[in-house]
Scaffold this active site. Sequence first.
Site, PDB file in Angstrom:
ATOM      1  CB  CYS A   1      -0.993  -0.018   1.168  1.00  0.00           C
ATOM      2  SG  CYS A   1      -0.513   0.810   2.683  1.00  0.00           S
TER       3      CYS A   1
ATOM      4  CB  CYS B   1       1.996   0.523   3.932  1.00  0.00           C
ATOM      5  SG  CYS B   1       0.306   0.423   4.551  1.00  0.00           S
TER       6      CYS B   1
END
Length: 122
Positions: free
Chosen positions: A44, A47
């Site tokens: 992600c 992330c």
Amino acid sequence: MLLSVVVPASSLANPTAEELISGAPQAIPVKGMVTMVDIGAKACVPCKMMIPVIESLSKEYEGKAAIVFIDVWKNPDEASQFGISTIPTQIFYDKDGKEKMRHTGYFSKEEIVKVLKGLGVE
């Protein structure tokens, strides 16, 4: 056929910084240590921004605080265990294992260091 994995007792009692940020499920919080766990996924976008922060902190604080990363896209059961609905989420525990703070989204290294210091980590 049943396969078993033998994990050395030493790595269970004192996981290395590398083991703690592997993305695999971990025993959280780490017993007797201030623990910060970053719940996210290596794929992600926000992330991914956390990866260099977590890697840096894990090296700097090895032996002083447990810096943990768990990849919930690879280990989906972990999200519900921690009550996570948005990633990345960082959870901070004091050395007694009590949750002290949660943050959702990108969290800078400087801000994480402030939280760790506030929990008594030098």
